[in-house]
Design a protein around this motif. Structure first.
Motif, PDB file in Angstrom:
ATOM      1  N   ALA A 218       0.832  -1.212   0.000  1.00 56.74           N
ATOM      2  CA  ALA A 218       0.000   0.000   0.000  1.00 56.74           C
ATOM      3  C   ALA A 218       0.862   1.256   0.000  1.00 56.74           C
ATOM      4  N   PHE A 219       1.938   1.249   0.807  1.00 55.25           N
ATOM      5  CA  PHE A 219       2.757   2.459   0.839  1.00 55.25           C
ATOM      6  C   PHE A 219       3.643   2.577  -0.398  1.00 55.25           C
ATOM      7  N   LEU A 220       4.065   1.468  -0.967  1.00 59.34           N
ATOM      8  CA  LEU A 220       4.802   1.534  -2.228  1.00 59.34           C
ATOM      9  C   LEU A 220       3.933   2.183  -3.306  1.00 59.34           C
ATOM     10  N   LYS A 221       2.625   1.932  -3.266  1.00 60.74           N
ATOM     11  CA  LYS A 221       1.712   2.575  -4.215  1.00 60.74           C
ATOM     12  C   LYS A 221       1.631   4.072  -3.949  1.00 60.74           C
ATOM     13  N   THR A 222       1.697   4.464  -2.676  1.00 61.65           N
ATOM     14  CA  THR A 222       1.728   5.894  -2.351  1.00 61.65           C
ATOM     15  C   THR A 222       2.996   6.537  -2.910  1.00 61.65           C
ATOM     16  N   LEU A 223       4.130   5.853  -2.795  1.00 60.23           N
ATOM     17  CA  LEU A 223       5.383   6.362  -3.355  1.00 60.23           C
ATOM     18  C   LEU A 223       5.268   6.530  -4.868  1.00 60.23           C
ATOM     19  N   LYS A 224       4.692   5.539  -5.511  1.00 59.38           N
ATOM     20  CA  LYS A 224       4.499   5.613  -6.955  1.00 59.38           C
ATOM     21  C   LYS A 224       3.602   6.792  -7.310  1.00 59.38           C
ATOM     22  N   ASN A 225       2.508   6.952  -6.580  1.00 64.84           N
ATOM     23  CA  ASN A 225       1.571   8.035  -6.864  1.00 64.84           C
ATOM     24  C   ASN A 225       2.185   9.407  -6.588  1.00 64.84           C
ATOM     25  N   SER A 226       3.066   9.472  -5.583  1.00 64.55           N
ATOM     26  CA  SER A 226       3.762  10.727  -5.298  1.00 64.55           C
ATOM     27  C   SER A 226       4.606  11.144  -6.495  1.00 64.55           C
ATOM     28  N   ASP A 227       5.311  10.177  -7.077  1.00 60.55           N
ATOM     29  CA  ASP A 227       6.120  10.465  -8.262  1.00 60.55           C
ATOM     30  C   ASP A 227       5.242  10.867  -9.445  1.00 60.55           C
ATOM     31  N   GLU A 228       4.098  10.183  -9.594  1.00 60.41           N
ATOM     32  CA  GLU A 228       3.207  10.491 -10.708  1.00 60.41           C
ATOM     33  C   GLU A 228       2.649  11.906 -10.600  1.00 60.41           C
ATOM     34  N   LEU A 229       2.274  12.310  -9.386  1.00 62.94           N
ATOM     35  CA  LEU A 229       1.758  13.673  -9.194  1.00 62.94           C
ATOM     36  C   LEU A 229       2.848  14.698  -9.445  1.00 62.94           C
ATOM     37  N   GLU A 230       4.059  14.419  -8.957  1.00 66.32           N
ATOM     38  CA  GLU A 230       5.167  15.348  -9.182  1.00 66.32           C
ATOM     39  C   GLU A 230       5.462  15.487 -10.682  1.00 66.32           C
ATOM     40  N   LYS A 231       5.400  14.386 -11.419  1.00 68.27           N
ATOM     41  CA  LYS A 231       5.622  14.445 -12.865  1.00 68.27           C
ATOM     42  C   LYS A 231       4.533  15.280 -13.543  1.00 68.27           C
ATOM     43  N   ILE A 233       2.722  17.751 -12.183  1.00 68.56           N
ATOM     44  CA  ILE A 233       2.921  19.156 -11.855  1.00 68.56           C
ATOM     45  C   ILE A 233       4.122  19.723 -12.604  1.00 68.56           C
ATOM     46  N   ALA A 234       5.216  18.958 -12.637  1.00 71.09           N
ATOM     47  CA  ALA A 234       6.436  19.417 -13.314  1.00 71.09           C
ATOM     48  C   ALA A 234       6.191  19.649 -14.795  1.00 71.09           C
ATOM     49  N   LYS A 235       5.415  18.767 -15.426  1.00 72.78           N
ATOM     50  CA  LYS A 235       5.118  18.917 -16.852  1.00 72.78           C
ATOM     51  C   LYS A 235       4.345  20.202 -17.105  1.00 72.78           C
ATOM     52  N   GLU A 236       3.359  20.477 -16.257  1.00 66.36           N
ATOM     53  CA  GLU A 236       2.552  21.687 -16.420  1.00 66.36           C
ATOM     54  C   GLU A 236       3.368  22.940 -16.116  1.00 66.36           C
ATOM     55  N   GLU A 237       4.371  22.807 -15.253  1.00 62.52           N
ATOM     56  CA  GLU A 237       5.204  23.953 -14.901  1.00 62.52           C
ATOM     57  C   GLU A 237       6.442  24.073 -15.785  1.00 62.52           C
ATOM     58  N   GLY A 238       6.629  23.118 -16.686  1.00 64.21           N
ATOM     59  CA  GLY A 238       7.744  23.182 -17.616  1.00 64.21           C
ATOM     60  C   GLY A 238       9.098  23.002 -16.974  1.00 64.21           C
ATOM     61  N   ARG A 239       9.214  22.041 -16.051  1.00 58.05           N
ATOM     62  CA  ARG A 239      10.487  21.797 -15.367  1.00 58.05           C
ATOM     63  C   ARG A 239      10.712  20.299 -15.214  1.00 58.05           C
ATOM     64  N   GLU A 240      11.904  19.931 -14.746  1.00 57.62           N
ATOM     65  CA  GLU A 240      12.207  18.528 -14.489  1.00 57.62           C
ATOM     66  C   GLU A 240      11.569  18.096 -13.172  1.00 57.62           C
ATOM     67  N   PRO A 241      10.988  16.896 -13.110  1.00 55.22           N
ATOM     68  CA  PRO A 241      10.386  16.441 -11.850  1.00 55.22           C
ATOM     69  C   PRO A 241      11.434  16.128 -10.801  1.00 55.22           C
ATOM     70  N   ASN A 242      11.086  16.381  -9.550  1.00 58.49           N
ATOM     71  CA  ASN A 242      11.966  16.076  -8.425  1.00 58.49           C
ATOM     72  C   ASN A 242      11.362  14.907  -7.676  1.00 58.49           C
ATOM     73  N   ILE A 243      11.760  13.692  -8.059  1.00 60.94           N
ATOM     74  CA  ILE A 243      11.131  12.511  -7.480  1.00 60.94           C
ATOM     75  C   ILE A 243      12.074  11.831  -6.505  1.00 60.94           C
ATOM     76  N   GLY A 244      11.474  11.113  -5.506  1.00 54.30           N
ATOM     77  CA  GLY A 244      12.207  10.772  -4.306  1.00 54.30           C
ATOM     78  C   GLY A 244      12.550   9.337  -4.010  1.00 54.30           C
ATOM     79  N   TYR A 245      12.158   8.874  -2.896  1.00 53.66           N
ATOM     80  CA  TYR A 245      12.624   7.740  -2.099  1.00 53.66           C
ATOM     81  C   TYR A 245      12.921   6.445  -2.846  1.00 53.66           C
ATOM     82  N   HIS A 246      14.160   5.972  -2.725  1.00 47.55           N
ATOM     83  CA  HIS A 246      14.571   4.618  -3.131  1.00 47.55           C
ATOM     84  C   HIS A 246      13.952   4.149  -4.452  1.00 47.55           C
TER      85      HIS A 246
END
Length: 507
Positions: A218-231, A233-246
């Motif tokens: 369940a938490f690995l899915k949260t990590l995945k979703n965190s990266d997906e949301l960051e991607k 937002i980054a796409k809409e803001e025209g920047r590189e995504p800052n994605i995290g943990y392991h």
């Protein structure tokens, strides 16, 4: 045949030992230890006592370089929960240490010898004690399987080979050491094989501790979703995504591989504990995002209670709060805010913001010509300032630079300061908008400073009619409030609320 003999035979076939007898010495003084997890001998050059010593030294350094959460209840909870899981691990007799770092980074890490760390930025995204325990188990797994020690041992042998070879090359130098590898491991993770093994161990330790093992997935899915949301937002803001943990780097498994690698036959068992409400109540009131001492954005206003200043941020500008400066970007344009101290003697002798700009700001660079287009007073909200606009011509083309200096001399208990705002503009399209934001720059009132607590997690119970859409209307999280609230509660991208459940909001 033991592991040392196997390794010696492999190296002997390559004739390395014949050429470099010093490598033989390293192998003689090194040891083969049985891996606590696999039961298979490992080739390691570091004893358990040395491992513990390395961890203790690194722990001291971490405490010196980071702020620790000042919440005894939360710290005690982390230590006790961690110890209870460690007792079910393959190395229950280590002296285990669990530390919460007061930083919005979405990460956790482990160092050899029994030291586990978690950043506040990750803590807020767990939605049960079982999920929290799963990540603790994952980090414990890195230590029980001696991932750091095995990596450092390999580095020592590899480093010796490199140094021997480089010694015969003009200008060659001894490169690195195993301790440096520990820094790399902390910042980049331990690699595909070790991350997957730590995931499995985390799940096993959950089960041994009577938690729902599905919480790990369940938490690995949260990590995945965190990266997906960051991607997103980054796409809409025209920047590189800052994605995290392991899982960020090419040497690591992606989230789907990690999720699929866990126990596919494991199903949620109502007999196993989750402790969702207990955990969420513990998070109630915790800091969200940047700590107040570092400054924070709330309802599109940046507040810095320590420096007692605030200003508005337009929603179409991207804002970054870095340790030494504030950065706002839009399209190709960038605006940076830096602070410097003023000398009281200079002020008493008539130093003005205009004079400061003329004498103290570097406006030219090699092969660039600058023409002053505008110089005007920039005094607003009882703060004295001045601004210069330059047109720059260079081989690369034409651009504009705006320099603004705002004096902050009103604090009786603090030294006088100057805020230096530099705008790099491709043209003048965004100039007026950038100036309008800086015109809101002002001092916080005593009441605002006193009541400034930054953004906080508030745990509420879902009532009839409560929706993410309604919660987002009063949320300080800005444009992506709905997405961020869903992610915070494990409901991203399109999950909905259930009446009676506890959820987290941000105030």
């Amino acid at each position: 045949m033991n592991c040392k003999n196997i390794l010696l035979n492999k190296i002997r076939k390559s004739n390395i030992l014949m050429k470099y007898p010093s490598l033989m010495m390293l192998l003689i003084i090194s040891s083969c230890a049985t891996n606590p997890v696999s039961g298979i001998p490992d080739f390691v050059t570091i004893t358990e006592q040395q491992e513990i010593s390395i961890g203790a030294s690194y722990h001291k350094q971490i405490l010196e370089e980071n702020n620790i959460i000042q919440n005894k209840e939360l710290n005690d909870y982390f230590q006790k929960l961690g110890e209870s899981i460690a007792k079910k691990s393959h190395r229950p007799n280590l002296k285990w240490n669990f530390t919460l770092i007061d930083d919005p980074t979405f990460n956790a890490f482990a160092t050899p010898g029994g030291y586990v760390y978690m950043y506040r930025g990750m803590l807020n995204y767990f939605n049960s004690e079982a999920e929290f325990a799963g990540v603790i188990g994952h980090e414990i797994g890195h230590i029980t399987a001696r991932h750091g020690v095995r990596g450092m041992s390999t580095a020592q042998v590899t480093g010796l080979l490199l140094s021997i070879i480089q010694a015969n090359v003009p200008g060659g130098q001894l490169t690195g050491n195993a301790f440096n590898l520990l820094n790399v491991a902390i910042n980049r993770g331990y690699g595909r094989k070790y991350e997957l093994e730590a995931d499995q161990l985390g799940e096993d330790y959950l089960e041994k501790s009577d938690y729902d093992p599905v919480a790990m997935t369940a938490f690995l899915k949260t990590l995945k979703n965190s990266d997906e949301l960051e991607k997103k937002i980054a796409k809409e803001e025209g920047r590189e995504p800052n994605i995290g943990y392991h899982g960020v780097f090419s040497t690591h498994p992606d989230h789907d591989k990690r999720i699929n690698a866990l126990g596919k036959l494991k199903t949620q068992d109502s007999k196993n504990k989750s402790n969702k409400e207990k955990f969420l109540k513990l998070l109630d009131g915790s800091v969200y995002g940047s700590s107040p001492e570092e400054g924070y954005v709330k309802n599109s206003i940046f507040y810095h209670p320590v420096l007692a200043i605030k200003f508005n941020i337009n929603d179409d500008w991207i804002f970054k709060n870095e340790p030494n400066q504030l950065i706002l970007t839009k399209d190709k344009d960038t605006m940076t805010l830096n602070m410097d101290e003023l000398l009281l003697d200079d002020l008493e002798n008539g130093l003005t913001p205009e004079q400061y700009l003329k004498e103290g700001i570097k406006k030219t660079s090699f092969l660039t010509t600058n023409k002053l287009l505008n110089s005007e007073d920039f005094s607003f909200n009882n703060l004295v300032g001045h601004t210069h606009l330059y047109h720059s011509e260079s081989i690369a083309g034409s651009s504009y630079s705006r320099f603004t200096a705002i004096f902050d001399t009103s604090g009786s208990e603090t030294k006088p300061k100057v805020w230096i705002i530099k705008s790099n503009l491709s043209d003048l399209t965004n100039d007026n908008a950038s100036q309008d934001m800086i015109k809101t720059f002002s001092k916080m009132t005593e009441s605002e400073v006193e009541n400034s607590k930054g953004l906080r997690i508030k745990v509420i119970r879902v009532r009839e009619g409560t929706t993410y859409e309604e919660l987002a209307k009063s949320s300080p999280l800005g444009k992506y409030s709905i997405d961020k609230l869903r992610l915070l509660n494990g409901h991203y991208p399109d999950g909905n609320l259930k009446v009676g459940d506890l959820i987290k909001i941000v105030q």
